[in-house]
Design a protein around this motif. Structure first.
Motif: not given
Ligand SMILES: [Zn+2]
Length: 218
Positions: A24, A31, A35, A59-62, A66, A68, A93-94, A96
């Motif tokens: 994260f 952001e 958000d 936040l983490m993205e994979k 995402q 949050v 992830a894109k 949101m």
């Protein structure tokens, strides 16, 4: 009413450290602003009287998703906001605005940060182990089941499968047996708690939510 618990700065830093270890990062103020409110400045207006400003978010993205984590922690105050609860969500992830999963709101009673971390870790695990379709190997999509909070994984490319069979996987499919047992135990406990409240003629968060949805539709 359980007593409200205020985490200390040390506790939030240690919580943050554990999130960092799991990929994260802290969200930037811009952001967070975009958000938390689709209308610029809405958050500021909403909280202006008591605790203005933006809460810390992580936040983490994979794998195109995402996670949050909203903490209600205010850096300037070195404390949590007076109102609201912590929660975790999983989203595209894109795109949101496409949110697939919300945790239940976590009230800031004893063990608050431990619970928030547990939900964050679980959500991150789901995203990190996003399943691939056993037929075409492409990433599966999160689909909404019939029940409240019911989710499962589905292959959006089933139309190109041969034979044309839809492929679904269980929402918890990436967890180990031990993790699944823990999850199911918690679900059962929550179900029991809800049932108890219903028996006592009290309202559940779930019931309230359902009712307000109905109202909105009219
Ligand atoms: Zn497929």
């Amino acid at each position: 009413m359980p007593k409200k618990y205020d985490p200390t700065k040390e506790e939030i830093l240690s919580f943050e450290g554990m999130l960092f270890e799991r990929g994260f990062r802290k969200m930037t103020p811009s952001e967070i602003e975009s958000d938390l409110s689709p209308v610029p400045g809405l958050q500021r207006k909403f909280y202006s009287r008591r605790d203005p400003g933006f809460e810390a978010g992580y936040l983490m993205e994979k794998n195109g998703l995402q996670v949050v984590v909203w903490t209600t922690w205010l850096d300037w105050k070195e404390g949590v906001r007076n109102m609201d609860a912590g929660w975790v969500l999983i989203r595209h992830a894109k795109k949101m605005e496409q949110v697939y999963y919300y945790s239940r709101p976590l009230s800031r009673t004893k063990g608050y940060l431990d619970r928030l971390l547990k939900y964050a870790r679980r959500a991150a695990w789901r995203v990190r182990h996003r399943p691939q379709c056993p037929q075409c190997n492409r990433m599966m999509r999160i689909a909404f089941g019939k029940g409240y909070k019911s989710r499962y994984w589905t292959c959006p490319f089933a139309g190109s499968h041969a034979p044309l069979v839809p492929v679904h996987l269980d929402w918890d499919c990436m967890f180990t047996q031990e993790q699944k047992q823990e999850l199911n135990k918690e679900r059962k406990t929550r179900e029991k708690y809800r049932q108890k409240r219903t028996d006592q003629g009290k309202e559940n968060f779930l019931a309230l939510r359902k009712r307000s949805n109905t109202r909105r539709r009219k």
